[in-house]
Structures are given as C-alpha cells and as structure tokens.
Design a protein around this motif. Structure first.
Motif, PDB file in Angstrom:
ATOM      1  N   HIS A  24     148.050  50.435  39.403  1.00 34.98           N
ATOM      2  CA  HIS A  24     149.427  50.779  38.803  1.00 34.98           C
ATOM      3  C   HIS A  24     150.596  50.175  39.856  1.00 34.98           C
ATOM      4  O   HIS A  24     150.598  50.574  40.950  1.00 34.98           O
ATOM      5  N   LEU A  25     151.457  49.396  39.189  1.00 38.97           N
ATOM      6  CA  LEU A  25     152.422  48.780  39.732  1.00 38.97           C
ATOM      7  C   LEU A  25     151.965  48.092  40.991  1.00 38.97           C
ATOM      8  O   LEU A  25     152.567  47.847  42.021  1.00 38.97           O
ATOM      9  N   GLY A  26     150.945  47.147  40.697  1.00 37.91           N
ATOM     10  CA  GLY A  26     150.279  46.042  41.616  1.00 37.91           C
ATOM     11  C   GLY A  26     149.355  46.880  42.704  1.00 37.91           C
ATOM     12  O   GLY A  26     149.180  46.345  43.758  1.00 37.91           O
ATOM     13  N   GLN A  27     149.505  48.172  42.729  1.00 38.81           N
ATOM     14  CA  GLN A  27     148.649  49.018  44.074  1.00 38.81           C
ATOM     15  C   GLN A  27     147.571  49.860  43.293  1.00 38.81           C
ATOM     16  O   GLN A  27     147.491  50.017  42.213  1.00 38.81           O
ATOM     17  N   ILE A  28     146.703  50.330  44.104  1.00 38.50           N
ATOM     18  CA  ILE A  28     145.722  51.142  43.893  1.00 38.50           C
ATOM     19  C   ILE A  28     145.866  52.509  44.061  1.00 38.50           C
ATOM     20  O   ILE A  28     146.599  53.169  44.717  1.00 38.50           O
ATOM     21  N   TYR A  29     145.737  53.063  42.901  1.00 36.56           N
ATOM     22  CA  TYR A  29     146.203  54.646  42.556  1.00 36.56           C
ATOM     23  C   TYR A  29     144.928  55.558  42.217  1.00 36.56           C
ATOM     24  O   TYR A  29     144.046  54.978  41.554  1.00 36.56           O
ATOM     25  N   THR A  30     145.160  56.765  42.549  1.00 38.21           N
ATOM     26  CA  THR A  30     144.001  57.607  42.277  1.00 38.21           C
ATOM     27  C   THR A  30     144.871  59.038  41.369  1.00 38.21           C
ATOM     28  O   THR A  30     146.023  58.822  41.521  1.00 38.21           O
ATOM     29  N   ILE A  31     144.050  60.045  41.216  1.00 37.26           N
ATOM     30  CA  ILE A  31     144.722  61.290  40.969  1.00 37.26           C
ATOM     31  C   ILE A  31     144.402  62.387  42.080  1.00 37.26           C
ATOM     32  O   ILE A  31     143.230  62.524  42.566  1.00 37.26           O
ATOM     33  N   LYS A  32     145.523  62.921  42.605  1.00 40.00           N
ATOM     34  CA  LYS A  32     145.281  63.922  43.567  1.00 40.00           C
ATOM     35  C   LYS A  32     146.391  65.208  43.142  1.00 40.00           C
ATOM     36  O   LYS A  32     147.276  64.858  42.944  1.00 40.00           O
TER      37      LYS A  32
END
Length: 417
Positions: A131-139
């Motif tokens: 997302h937006l060129g970076q690694i994301y997760t859900i927290k």
C-alpha cells in the motif's frame, strides 16, 4: 427384481458418502449461477470465499451462500477484486477500496478509499500487502506499516516459512520476515528485477529480469540460469520443485531436474488468465474466470488411450463452448464418460457432449439426479421419476424402470437389474 431394486436404492440412500466433499477440483461460476470469479480464498474451516464481478459469496463445496444482510450486502453490486481470510477475518478489496470484516461480530471496517493493485498475502502473523509502495498489515483493526523501506516497493511475493520477498525495480531483492517484521537477507541479480517467484516449501527463489532472463537462487549464494522455452512469460509460480507459467495465455510447466518446458495441455483451445497458490494447491484461472485445481486437471489429462490427445483437451473444448450452450440453463455437473463422450447435467435436462463433433445432444428432458457409467457403452440415469439404461452404441434407451428418488448407485443395485 423390482423388490430387490427398491431395497438396494433404500440402502444406498443411507450409506452413500462423498469422501471428497472437502476437496474442490473446480470453482465454476456458471455451474454455481454466480457472476465471473475474479479471485477466491479458502478459510481455515475449508469455506471458499469467492470474489466475483458482482458481490462476495461463500461456498462450502456443497452449498453456496449469498448474504443479503450486512456486512456482506455492502458488496452486492460491487466488483470484488480480491478476498483473503485470516482466522475470523476477511480482507476484501474492491474498486471502492479495502475493507475488513469481522466474521464473529459481522462488523465492516473501511480501510482505504482506493483499491490495492497487488495480491494480499496471508501468513501465520496476519495479512500483508503493498500500500503506497510500502508493506502494510492490519493491527487493532487499522492499517499498520510493518516496515519503513527506504525505497518504493514495486512487488511483494510470498516465500518460505512466513517470509516475503520484495524488490524496488532495481537489481536487489530482500527477504522480509513477518515474525520479526525485519529484513533477514538480501541478494543481487545481474539485471533489473521484473518478477520474484519464491518457493513456499523451501528457501529457493526464481528471479526474472528485464533482459528476459530467469535465475534460480537456491541458498548457495549463487544464481543458476534457467532457460525457459519462451520469452515474455507471465504469472511464473514456483510450486513443488517445478515452475508453472503462462505464455500467450497457455499454461506450461518447467521441470527443474530435466531443465525442459512442456505444455500442461497439448493443443488445448482454453486460454488462461492467471495462476495462484492457495492452501498448498495450485489453481489456474480460465478465460471465462473459472478456477481449476492443478491436480484435478492432471487427473483429467491422463490419456484415455496411447493417443497424444489428453482428456483435458476435450474438457476445455467443451468449456469454451459451454457459455453459449448454457444460456437459460443452470449447469449442475460435468462427467467424463468414455472416449470422446461427456455428460452435462442441467436444471432442465441431461445432455451428451461429443468432443469429436463438438455437439450437445439432449438425452433426457428432465433433471438427472445420479449418473453411473459401466463399460463399454452403458449409461445409467436416475431422474426423480425413473431409472433409464442408455446405450452409446445404439444411441437409444434400452429400457426404463419407474423407480423414484434414487440418491446413489451401488454395484449391487446395477447387478441386480
């Protein structure tokens, strides 16, 4: 004879068990009477969640569910691009953005206003995506940046032991550990990277580069060149020590031992859109947006005789025609019978398909509940009202019996008639 027949039918009704109920070989939108399937995932409870061009559906290999109540009703008119499952959560990607569903509370949480452009990955530690060129997760039910990479990431790929491989368009690739949320290794390719294809059962990785070369990195700190038979390959997948890919919408397999490529299906008219791994299985998406499991296709592809034309060639010829054939009909199931003959059961009749003539012929103008083929040319057909014996050689009904509500055949039933 009629008494024996009824007794056998009665027994079979109670002792017929579908031992493969949880192993789905094909997800066919037409057979399920749902819109085209963009994506799917299988939950820990073996439920399939289907992302379609108009809504989100669940399928337990027997029953299809489409909820008209919140939160699922929010997707009823939307083009659902992706779906992923983790524990009691669903992550749903539509053209209107990314949403999280709590399956326990039925709570819907909107996370973004624009869709993700790449695949969502599920690991033991949760969802991961670009997302937006970076690694994301859900927290805590919110977007969470898992790692601040110094450059814009252009690709993320699932690897071995809950790791992810990533690159930024240059010649460097990095391995990211989802347990520690840290980069644990790096390597360099001879040219700019265009695709990463990691194995999910070992630390091996295949790198595709901008000069149409492919390299195998097998943890020996050296890159081995792989010579595929094609250029401009798409959806390269490293699965069970083999490489699978698409070229001109046809599917191919590269054997890393023999170092050779061969088509999965010889002379197949079917075109494929994508390949994905899900629940330790490899699936191919057809041009009609149905999904077929690799092992199911290998079984179908077993040659009937010594002829080089495999059974799968007939199957996909039929699929290519079935859209026009099935207008106004609900296709319930497809059976292979003998040589070039296939049976298609629909809600308003039973049809015989000939791969030789590519024609659909009506055999029975009512729904067939059970079919049983006995070599060489006999087909037993059970409808709601009768049991029919059909002969391929004469193309005629040999005889019929007024027996109703047959749910299954047993060998003793056939031999008793």
């Amino acid at each position: 004879m009629r008494f024996i027949l009824k007794t056998c039918c009665f027994i079979s009704m109670f002792f017929f068990v579908n031992v493969n109920a949880s192993m789905v070989d094909e997800i066919n939108a037409n057979a399920l009477s749902i819109p085209a399937i963009n994506d799917f995932t299988q939950s820990p409870t073996n439920t399939f969640w289907l992302a379609t061009e108009k809504g989100l559906f669940s399928y337990d290999s027997t029953h299809l569910f489409s909820s008209h109540t919140p939160p699922f009703s929010a997707f009823a008119t939307l083009n659902v691009l992706q779906v992923a499952a983790y524990k009691s959560w669903l992550l749903v990607n539509t053209e209107q953005g990314l949403s999280l569903i709590d399956l326990i509370s039925n709570q819907l949480i909107q996370l973004t206003d624009s869709p993700l452009k790449q695949q969502i990955f599920t690991t033991d530690h949760g969802f991961y995506f670009l997302h937006l060129g970076q690694i994301y997760t859900i927290k805590n039910e919110k977007l969470h940046s898992a790692y601040a990479f110094s450059e814009q990431i252009v690709e993320l790929a699932a690897g071995f032991n809950n790791s992810l491989w990533l690159h930024s368009g240059g010649n460097a690739a990095s391995r990211f550990d989802t347990a520690s949320n840290a980069i644990i290794s790096r390597l360099s390719a001879p040219a700019d990277i265009t695709q990463l294809s990691p194995s999910q059962t070992s630390t091996a990785l295949v790198i595709s580069t901008s000069n149409e070369q492919h390299y195998l990195f097998n943890n020996t700190h050296s890159l081995e060149t792989i010579k595929l038979n094609h250029t401009n390959v798409q959806h390269l997948n490293f699965f069970q020590d083999h490489l699978y890919y698409l070229h001109n919408n046809q599917a191919y397999k590269y054997d890393l031992t023999t170092k050779s490529s061969k088509p999965l299906f010889y002379n197949s008219p079917a075109h494929f859109l994508s390949i994905k791994q899900n629940n330790e299985q490899l699936w191919l998406q057809t041009n009609t947006k149905n999904w077929v499991r690799l092992y199911a296709m290998q079984i179908i592809a077993t040659p009937i005789t010594e002829s080089p034309a495999p059974r799968i060639q007939q199957y996909f010829k039929m699929l290519a025609q079935i859209d026009n054939f099935s207008k106004g009909k609900k296709v319930l199931s497809i059976y292979y019978l003998h040589e070039d003959k296939w049976a298609i059961t629909t809600s308003n009749g039973l049809y015989l398909y000939s791969a030789r003539t590519q024609a659909f012929d009506l055999l029975l103008p009512e729904q067939a509940n059970v079919l049983h083929f006995t070599a060489p040319t006999t087909l037993w057909i059970a409808s709601k009202k009768q049991l029919i014996n059909y002969d391929f050689a004469t193309q005629q009904h040999n005889f019929s019996l007024p027996v109703s509500n047959i749910n299954a055949f047993t060998p003793s039933l056939i031999h008793s008639i």
